[in-house]
Design a protein around this motif. Structure first.
Motif, mmCIF file in Angstrom:
data_model
loop_
_atom_site.group_PDB
_atom_site.id
_atom_site.type_symbol
_atom_site.label_atom_id
_atom_site.label_comp_id
_atom_site.label_asym_id
_atom_site.label_seq_id
_atom_site.Cartn_x
_atom_site.Cartn_y
_atom_site.Cartn_z
ATOM 1 N N LEU A 84 1.871 -9.523 -6.620
ATOM 2 C CA LEU A 84 2.446 -9.308 -5.106
ATOM 3 C C LEU A 84 1.870 -10.685 -4.457
ATOM 4 C CD1 LEU A 84 1.848 -5.624 -4.599
ATOM 5 C CD2 LEU A 84 4.070 -6.590 -5.587
ATOM 6 N N ASN A 85 2.177 -10.868 -3.328
ATOM 7 C CA ASN A 85 1.441 -11.789 -2.447
ATOM 8 C C ASN A 85 0.187 -11.119 -1.969
ATOM 9 O OD1 ASN A 85 3.825 -13.584 -2.585
ATOM 10 N ND2 ASN A 85 4.894 -12.406 -0.913
ATOM 11 N N PRO A 86 -0.854 -11.940 -1.856
ATOM 12 C CA PRO A 86 -2.090 -11.693 -1.734
ATOM 13 C C PRO A 86 -2.093 -10.598 -0.052
ATOM 14 C CG PRO A 86 -2.361 -13.862 -2.379
ATOM 15 C CD PRO A 86 -1.034 -13.505 -2.188
ATOM 16 N N GLY A 87 -1.101 -11.146 0.691
ATOM 17 C CA GLY A 87 -1.262 -10.173 2.028
ATOM 18 C C GLY A 87 -0.356 -9.065 2.003
ATOM 19 N N GLU A 88 0.258 -8.707 1.060
ATOM 20 C CA GLU A 88 1.118 -7.677 0.860
ATOM 21 C C GLU A 88 0.187 -6.189 0.476
ATOM 22 O OE1 GLU A 88 4.924 -7.266 -1.444
ATOM 23 O OE2 GLU A 88 4.697 -9.460 -1.835
ATOM 24 N N SER A 89 0.802 -5.171 1.206
ATOM 25 C CA SER A 89 0.083 -3.893 0.705
ATOM 26 C C SER A 89 0.573 -3.075 -0.247
ATOM 27 C CB SER A 89 0.277 -2.937 2.122
ATOM 28 O OG SER A 89 -0.392 -1.800 1.927
ATOM 29 N N PHE A 90 -0.405 -2.608 -1.227
ATOM 30 C CA PHE A 90 0.209 -1.641 -2.281
ATOM 31 C C PHE A 90 -0.569 -0.404 -2.221
ATOM 32 C CE2 PHE A 90 -0.121 -0.517 -6.725
ATOM 33 C CZ PHE A 90 1.386 -0.327 -7.085
ATOM 34 N N ARG A 91 -0.287 0.732 -2.190
ATOM 35 C CA ARG A 91 -0.959 2.037 -2.088
ATOM 36 C C ARG A 91 -2.000 2.052 -0.843
ATOM 37 N NH1 ARG A 91 -0.858 5.843 -5.054
ATOM 38 N NH2 ARG A 91 -3.145 6.400 -4.659
ATOM 39 N N GLY A 92 -1.366 1.226 0.148
ATOM 40 C CA GLY A 92 -1.915 1.365 1.366
ATOM 41 C C GLY A 92 -3.031 0.315 1.665
ATOM 42 N N VAL A 93 -3.158 -0.564 0.517
ATOM 43 C CA VAL A 93 -4.387 -1.437 1.036
ATOM 44 C C VAL A 93 -3.814 -2.934 0.449
ATOM 45 C CG1 VAL A 93 -6.173 0.112 0.554
ATOM 46 C CG2 VAL A 93 -5.220 -1.146 -1.341
ATOM 47 N N THR A 94 -4.428 -3.853 1.085
ATOM 48 C CA THR A 94 -4.021 -5.389 0.804
ATOM 49 C C THR A 94 -5.121 -5.775 -0.256
ATOM 50 O OG1 THR A 94 -5.431 -6.091 2.557
ATOM 51 C CG2 THR A 94 -3.084 -5.780 2.977
ATOM 52 N N MET A 134 8.062 -0.076 -10.905
ATOM 53 C CA MET A 134 6.880 -0.316 -9.828
ATOM 54 C C MET A 134 6.406 1.339 -9.585
ATOM 55 S SD MET A 134 5.040 -2.170 -7.986
ATOM 56 C CE MET A 134 5.677 -3.768 -7.690
ATOM 57 N N ARG A 135 7.390 2.261 -9.603
ATOM 58 C CA ARG A 135 7.082 3.403 -9.439
ATOM 59 C C ARG A 135 6.042 4.223 -10.310
ATOM 60 N NH1 ARG A 135 4.899 6.954 -6.569
ATOM 61 N NH2 ARG A 135 5.534 9.143 -6.950
#
Length: 285
Positions: free
Chosen positions: A136-146, A100-101
């Protein structure tokens, strides 16, 4: 067999990759930077579209480092590198070995390159949204955005030389409404130009029908799932020489068909099996 012709050419394409790799090494030895950069791009294209994406994923860091080491050629070759980066960012999460990193770093650097070479961030947010939907789950945030925020930013950003064709973009919009909003009515409205035959490309509407089939199947609507699966299957059968490129699509179709016609599904699976023999893409397998 449906996939046999593609499977045979798939093996030949691996030989093409070996030849391009030899040519890259020869160009590097001769310090022919322009030749090496052109050949790196050819290697990326060949593996991305005709093989299993593994070699392009492994070679890309080497390609990128060489490009960065030759600042005098960056204006000339930036377009090739950005398209190669785009292919990588659309496929790299197919390999579970990538952490993931590392995924975060890949996205971070792609955004930085878009800014450096004055490209729109449309494709960055497009692939960010897709990654969240898939991994991921649609509501999860990645790099600061959903996924919703990434989609909104994608739609606001301008199209440019890195943008997919309109048919592919509409298909991504459709997927957003299916996977994130769970709104099939809106998805079908968005994709109307494709379903009506007004827009198409190399993979659309084959992939469109499969995406719709998968949505209805996962939501328990076998009737609509089979309807769209068969639409996709009939189109793929017409492309015997490239059917193997739709390996995952054919797998989806076989699974859906098995619930109604198991014997027909078994024949489909027998067609798919040869393709997996030398495929090193973990998601495919």
């Amino acid at each position: 067999m449906l996939v046999k012709k593609y499977h045979d050419s798939h093996c030949e394409d691996k030989e093409v990759l070996v030849d391009i790799r030899k040519a890259i090494d020869a160009a590097l030895e001769k310090q022919d930077a322009k030749g090496a950069l052109a050949l790196y791009h050819a290697f990326m294209h060949e593996d991305t579209f005709y093989c299993d994406n593994l070699q392009s994923t492994l070679v890309f860091p080497e390609y990128l480092a060489y490009f960065e080491a030759h600042e005098e050629l960056q204006d000339e070759f930036q377009h090739d590198v950005m398209w190669s980066y785009k292919w990588i960012i659309g496929n790299f999460y197919e390999f579970h070995q990538i952490s993931m990193r590392q995924i975060e770093q890949i996205f971070e650097q792609y955004a930085a390159f878009c800014r450096k070479f004055n490209y729109s961030l449309r494709t960055y947010y497009e692939f960010l949204c897709s990654f969240i939907q898939v991994s991921l789950n649609p509501g999860e945030s990645f790099r600061g955005v959903t996924a919703k925020e990434a989609f909104t930013r994608m739609m606001k950003a301008k199209r440019d030389d890195l943008s997919d064709c309109k048919a592919c973009e509409l298909n991504r919009e459709m997927l957003y409404y299916l996977k994130v909003e769970n709104n099939p009515e809106k998805a079908l409205e968005v994709i109307k130009p494709v379903l009506a035959g007004r827009l198409s490309c190399a993979e659309i509407p084959e992939m469109t029908y499969d995406d719709l089939a998968d949505y209805y199947f996962t939501h328990g609507d076998l009737k609509n799932a089979l309807k769209y699966a068969m639409k996709s299957y009939r189109l793929i059968r017409r492309q015997r020489d490239s059917a193997g490129a739709y390996f995952r699509t054919l797998s989806d179709i076989a699974l859906i068909t098995a619930y109604r016609e198991p014997e027909k599904a078994l024949k489909m699976i027998k067609d798919i099996l040869p393709y997996i023999a030398d495929n090193r893409n973990s998601t495919d397998c």
